[in-house]
Design a protein around this motif. Sequence first.
Motif, PDB file in Angstrom:
ATOM      1  N   ASN A  49      53.564  35.811  47.478  1.00 25.32           N
ATOM      2  CA  ASN A  49      52.832  37.023  47.839  1.00 25.32           C
ATOM      3  C   ASN A  49      51.536  37.076  47.039  1.00 25.32           C
ATOM      4  N   LYS A  50      50.734  38.108  47.247  1.00 26.61           N
ATOM      5  CA  LYS A  50      49.368  38.111  46.702  1.00 26.61           C
ATOM      6  C   LYS A  50      49.328  38.103  45.173  1.00 26.61           C
ATOM      7  N   THR A  51      50.342  38.671  44.517  1.00 25.20           N
ATOM      8  CA  THR A  51      50.357  38.694  43.052  1.00 25.20           C
ATOM      9  C   THR A  51      51.147  37.533  42.456  1.00 25.20           C
ATOM     10  N   GLY A  52      51.711  36.682  43.296  1.00 28.79           N
ATOM     11  CA  GLY A  52      52.437  35.537  42.791  1.00 28.79           C
ATOM     12  C   GLY A  52      53.778  35.871  42.192  1.00 28.79           C
ATOM     13  N   THR A  53      54.415  36.936  42.682  1.00 31.36           N
ATOM     14  CA  THR A  53      55.710  37.363  42.137  1.00 31.36           C
ATOM     15  C   THR A  53      56.867  37.154  43.105  1.00 31.36           C
ATOM     16  N   LYS A  54      56.578  36.798  44.364  1.00 24.39           N
ATOM     17  CA  LYS A  54      57.625  36.595  45.357  1.00 24.39           C
ATOM     18  C   LYS A  54      57.303  35.347  46.181  1.00 24.39           C
ATOM     19  N   THR A  55      58.357  34.690  46.660  1.00 23.25           N
ATOM     20  CA  THR A  55      58.197  33.516  47.506  1.00 23.25           C
ATOM     21  C   THR A  55      58.348  33.911  48.969  1.00 23.25           C
ATOM     22  N   GLY A  56      57.469  33.409  49.814  1.00 23.97           N
ATOM     23  CA  GLY A  56      57.502  33.753  51.229  1.00 23.97           C
ATOM     24  C   GLY A  56      58.413  32.833  52.026  1.00 23.97           C
ATOM     25  N   ASP A  57      59.119  33.396  53.020  1.00 29.50           N
ATOM     26  CA  ASP A  57      59.894  32.591  53.960  1.00 29.50           C
ATOM     27  C   ASP A  57      58.955  31.904  54.945  1.00 29.50           C
ATOM     28  N   ASP A  58      59.310  30.684  55.315  1.00 24.12           N
ATOM     29  CA  ASP A  58      58.476  29.938  56.253  1.00 24.12           C
ATOM     30  C   ASP A  58      58.646  30.389  57.697  1.00 24.12           C
ATOM     31  N   PHE A  59      59.857  30.862  58.041  1.00 23.40           N
ATOM     32  CA  PHE A  59      60.129  31.143  59.457  1.00 23.40           C
ATOM     33  C   PHE A  59      60.765  32.510  59.624  1.00 23.40           C
ATOM     34  N   GLU A  60      60.231  33.269  60.577  1.00 22.79           N
ATOM     35  CA  GLU A  60      60.775  34.575  60.935  1.00 22.79           C
ATOM     36  C   GLU A  60      60.686  34.732  62.451  1.00 22.79           C
ATOM     37  N   ILE A  61      61.546  35.602  62.989  1.00 26.69           N
ATOM     38  CA  ILE A  61      61.459  35.977  64.406  1.00 26.69           C
ATOM     39  C   ILE A  61      61.200  37.478  64.454  1.00 26.69           C
ATOM     40  N   GLY A 457      41.270  26.385  51.402  1.00 23.70           N
ATOM     41  CA  GLY A 457      40.484  27.133  50.431  1.00 23.70           C
ATOM     42  C   GLY A 457      40.187  26.328  49.189  1.00 23.70           C
ATOM     43  N   GLN A 458      39.138  26.743  48.490  1.00 26.40           N
ATOM     44  CA  GLN A 458      38.787  26.157  47.190  1.00 26.40           C
ATOM     45  C   GLN A 458      38.512  27.312  46.243  1.00 26.40           C
ATOM     46  N   PHE A 459      39.252  27.370  45.109  1.00 30.21           N
ATOM     47  CA  PHE A 459      39.215  28.547  44.246  1.00 30.21           C
ATOM     48  C   PHE A 459      38.932  28.170  42.801  1.00 30.21           C
ATOM     49  N   GLN A 460      38.203  29.030  42.108  1.00 31.82           N
ATOM     50  CA  GLN A 460      37.768  28.781  40.736  1.00 31.82           C
ATOM     51  C   GLN A 460      38.883  29.164  39.754  1.00 31.82           C
ATOM     52  N   GLU A 461      39.347  28.194  38.978  1.00 28.34           N
ATOM     53  CA  GLU A 461      40.490  28.421  38.094  1.00 28.34           C
ATOM     54  C   GLU A 461      40.177  29.432  37.011  1.00 28.34           C
ATOM     55  N   SER A 462      38.950  29.444  36.488  1.00 24.88           N
ATOM     56  CA  SER A 462      38.605  30.381  35.419  1.00 24.88           C
ATOM     57  C   SER A 462      38.568  31.820  35.903  1.00 24.88           C
ATOM     58  N   VAL A 463      38.559  32.024  37.224  1.00 23.06           N
ATOM     59  CA  VAL A 463      38.575  33.376  37.800  1.00 23.06           C
ATOM     60  C   VAL A 463      39.996  33.809  38.135  1.00 23.06           C
ATOM     61  N   TRP A 464      40.745  32.939  38.812  1.00 24.82           N
ATOM     62  CA  TRP A 464      42.049  33.323  39.362  1.00 24.82           C
ATOM     63  C   TRP A 464      43.222  32.892  38.488  1.00 24.82           C
ATOM     64  N   GLY A 465      42.972  32.064  37.494  1.00 23.01           N
ATOM     65  CA  GLY A 465      44.031  31.638  36.595  1.00 23.01           C
ATOM     66  C   GLY A 465      44.664  30.333  37.020  1.00 23.01           C
ATOM     67  N   HIS A 466      45.190  29.624  36.015  1.00 25.06           N
ATOM     68  CA  HIS A 466      45.747  28.286  36.260  1.00 25.06           C
ATOM     69  C   HIS A 466      46.959  28.340  37.186  1.00 25.06           C
ATOM     70  N   ARG A 467      47.800  29.353  37.039  1.00 20.01           N
ATOM     71  CA  ARG A 467      49.062  29.382  37.782  1.00 20.01           C
ATOM     72  C   ARG A 467      48.832  29.435  39.282  1.00 20.01           C
ATOM     73  N   LEU A 468      47.992  30.377  39.755  1.00 27.06           N
ATOM     74  CA  LEU A 468      47.745  30.523  41.193  1.00 27.06           C
ATOM     75  C   LEU A 468      46.970  29.336  41.747  1.00 27.06           C
ATOM     76  N   VAL A 469      45.937  28.899  41.025  1.00 24.15           N
ATOM     77  CA  VAL A 469      45.099  27.814  41.532  1.00 24.15           C
ATOM     78  C   VAL A 469      45.871  26.504  41.573  1.00 24.15           C
ATOM     79  N   SER A 470      46.655  26.224  40.544  1.00 18.11           N
ATOM     80  CA  SER A 470      47.423  24.975  40.547  1.00 18.11           C
ATOM     81  C   SER A 470      48.480  24.968  41.648  1.00 18.11           C
ATOM     82  N   GLN A 471      49.080  26.133  41.924  1.00 20.83           N
ATOM     83  CA  GLN A 471      50.049  26.207  43.018  1.00 20.83           C
ATOM     84  C   GLN A 471      49.368  25.954  44.360  1.00 20.83           C
ATOM     85  N   SER A 472      48.164  26.513  44.531  1.00 19.44           N
ATOM     86  CA  SER A 472      47.420  26.260  45.764  1.00 19.44           C
ATOM     87  C   SER A 472      47.049  24.788  45.886  1.00 19.44           C
ATOM     88  N   GLU A 473      46.623  24.178  44.777  1.00 18.73           N
ATOM     89  CA  GLU A 473      46.249  22.762  44.803  1.00 18.73           C
ATOM     90  C   GLU A 473      47.455  21.874  45.094  1.00 18.73           C
TER      91      GLU A 473
END
Length: 490
Positions: A49-61, A457-473
């Motif tokens: 999720n947007k704050t990095g506290t929950k994992t999203g399901d891949d499939f829903e109906i 997307g391409q995101f700046q680590e010094s802005v968004w933090g290592h945790r979110l950016v590394s997960q995106s990478e």
Amino acid sequence: MRNLTSLALAAVMVLGAIAAAHAATEVKMTGDARVYGNFFENRNYTGWNKTGTKTGDDFEIWERFRLRSDFIANEAVKFRLGIKVEDVWGHGTFTAANPDTAVQVDLAYLQFMLPGCDGVQVTAGLQDVNLPQSGLFYGNPVWNDKMAALVVTAPIIDKNLSVMAGFGRLIDTNRTYDSTTTQVADELDAYFLALPITVDGFKAIPWGMLAVAGRNANYTYKDTTDVAEWGNTYANTLVSAASSSNMTTPGSVGYWKNDQNPYFWVGGAFEVTALDPVKFYADVIYGAGAQSDHKAAQRQGWMVDAGVEYTGLDVVTPQVFAFWSTGEDKSTMNGSERMPYMRSEWGPGNSFLFDSSQELGKGSNMYTDPVGNYGIGASLNNISFIDKLTNRLTFVYVRGNNSPRAIRNARLYLNNSYFTMGHDLSYNDYVMGLNFDTKYMIYENLAAVMETGWAHGQFQESVWGHRLVSQSEANGNNAWKVAFGLTYKF
């Protein structure tokens, strides 16, 4: 015995009156249903999720059913009631055992023509209020949603000039009584006006909106069925970063000193068809709020968009478009330089990046914010080589207009959810999105729909933090969506 006879006679008269009223009232029902499976990998580029506290399901109906019932007394008077059921299979209403029934009233309004005033229409109640926007771009970025409102429309010059004016109450936190004997400003009200102008080959709609925001209103909003979980809709889109954490607490950096703060928007939607089949579209909006409050609490900004399409081909409609919006400067202590807004839907070409015209709506896009960013794109719309089958291909590139320092400071010291990665972008961030959509009309009112999307997307680590950016990478900075389902309209 005489009393019983009188009561019986009265009952018969009442029942007869009701029967007569029912006979005189015509009821028309319209609606739609959609059922679709949605595979969405790497939501928010991270799979979280947007704050990095929950994992999203891949499939829903998902399943949604809407019913609109019009109770028509005559050609001048009607009442509309709209109800909706929407959830995922296996949850709430669609739980296999002991389901929770969640029927929502999403429309309820009275509409009538004013007697003796040709063409003057009054609508009162919960209704769709969509501020003007040119036809190439879906929805208005300031307000495009339902509102409990009183709206009056009237012609001024036949076929050339009309007026739409209204008032809406968006929030009334305490309703009848405030929580103590001290009265507080706990409402958010809106006043709006539009003047559609139409002449041969040209259409313009100048419009304006004024909102009065009380500092004790509850600006936290959360749609529990919204898988994006953006939440805090008004607090994060009306105010500055400095005042978003706690607008009402004296001593905080950007708290509101005023009990009420006005917000205003002025804009125009323009369409030029004089050179048909080449058509031009554009919108200009300026918005500002809390201008008499602390500097840190103020917010103001611009947004413009423009596009052109060629409608002279039978098999495809090519479109190109661009948009630009002011972004934050280096400081969060001098207020916000982004345009305030409230309930936004906006996007060209059904783009996977924006919350716009997707038919398979929930979990349908990357929820990129056009405010504070700029971008360009192109679309091949209404592609049709086979009878009953249409396609659309759209590509959009978006870059941030916000200072990295402002976002970094806001996330570190003020409110970590005010800016979110992928939703907001700095100068050094960009995202791009591609969507290919298909619709096949099985019957006149029944369609098979497939919407696919890819975003990078391409995101700046010094802005968004290592945790979110590394997960995106780790995901290649990519997100994917494939949704397929059936839509039925009646």
